[in-house]
Design an enzyme around this catalytic site. Structure first.
Site, PDB file in Angstrom:
ATOM      1  N   HIS A  37       0.803  -1.065   0.060  1.00  0.00           N
ATOM      2  CA  HIS A  37       0.085   0.166  -0.099  1.00  0.00           C
ATOM      3  C   HIS A  37       0.640   1.295   0.060  1.00  0.00           C
ATOM      4  CE1 HIS A  37       1.070   1.032   4.027  1.00  0.00           C
ATOM      5  NE2 HIS A  37       0.835  -0.558   4.341  1.00  0.00           N
ATOM      6  N   GLU A  69      -2.089  -7.225   7.740  1.00  0.00           N
ATOM      7  CA  GLU A  69      -0.769  -7.072   8.031  1.00  0.00           C
ATOM      8  C   GLU A  69      -0.524  -7.749   9.430  1.00  0.00           C
ATOM      9  OE1 GLU A  69       2.350  -7.054   7.509  1.00  0.00           O
ATOM     10  OE2 GLU A  69       2.973  -5.212   7.334  1.00  0.00           O
TER      11      GLU A  69
END
Length: 192
Positions: free
Chosen positions: A10, A84
């Site tokens: 990202h 994550e």
């Protein structure tokens, strides 16, 4: 078996810019991160993916959208296995600050109250199993540590070996094959 897997971390967030561990905290992209994600769009414009998997966290979904990976022509899906690393008590803290009270600690040692590298590796293995079922190419938009561990697992290495790579925000990398071997075809490209 997927012919290739393109992975993208990202764009920049407030915490990633500050070096703070950003696991499950759902932060938005900074303007800088949005701009970098938009610069990915031309790079992806001539590529078709048979499957696009995206972490459900906002910084990944926003990156995928701005890069053009959630357009109707792509088969985009959210996959919680791409979230994550759960950093537990290290969430929101820099490694240096955590080491002040826990000398010698590294994220690869595991996170108290969170996940170990092997835990994240198990999730990465499930994502790779989904990729293996695709006859074509796959794109994954997620986070730095999980994608580094996924790369280690792609190469049949222990999850902790993800420590061997650095993955910058919005820098595409491609996992693929050479003959019958799984390889890294490109890594941490600068786009735009």
């Amino acid at each position: 078996m997927a012919s290739s897997i393109v992975i993208v971390r990202h764009g920049a967030t407030e915490w990633s810019e500050a070096g703070r561990h950003t696991g499950r905290t759902d932060l938005p992209l900074l303007d800088k991160g949005r701009d970098a994600a938009r610069r990915l769009r031309p790079w992806f414009a001539d590529r078709h993916f048979d499957l696009v998997l995206v972490s459900p966290l906002r910084r990944a979904t926003e990156t995928a959208e701005l890069a053009g990976l959630t357009d109707p022509a792509q088969a985009a899906e959210l996959d919680a296995d791409l979230m994550e690393w759960d950093y537990g008590e290290v969430e929101g803290i820099t490694s240096a600050d955590y080491r002040a009270t826990h000398p010698g600690w590294q994220v690869w040692d595991g996170c108290p109250g969170g996940e170990t590298a092997d835990d994240v590796g198990s999730r990465a293995d499930r994502v790779l199993a989904r990729c293996a079922a695709v006859d074509g190419s796959v794109a994954l938009v997620a986070h730095g540590h999980v994608l580094r561990i996924l790369t280690a697992r792609w190469l049949a290495m222990a999850p902790v070996e993800g420590r061997c790579w650095v993955l910058d925000p919005t820098s595409p990398s491609t996992l693929g094959h050479e003959h019958d071997n799984r390889v890294v075809r490109s890594w941490n490209l600068t786009v735009g």
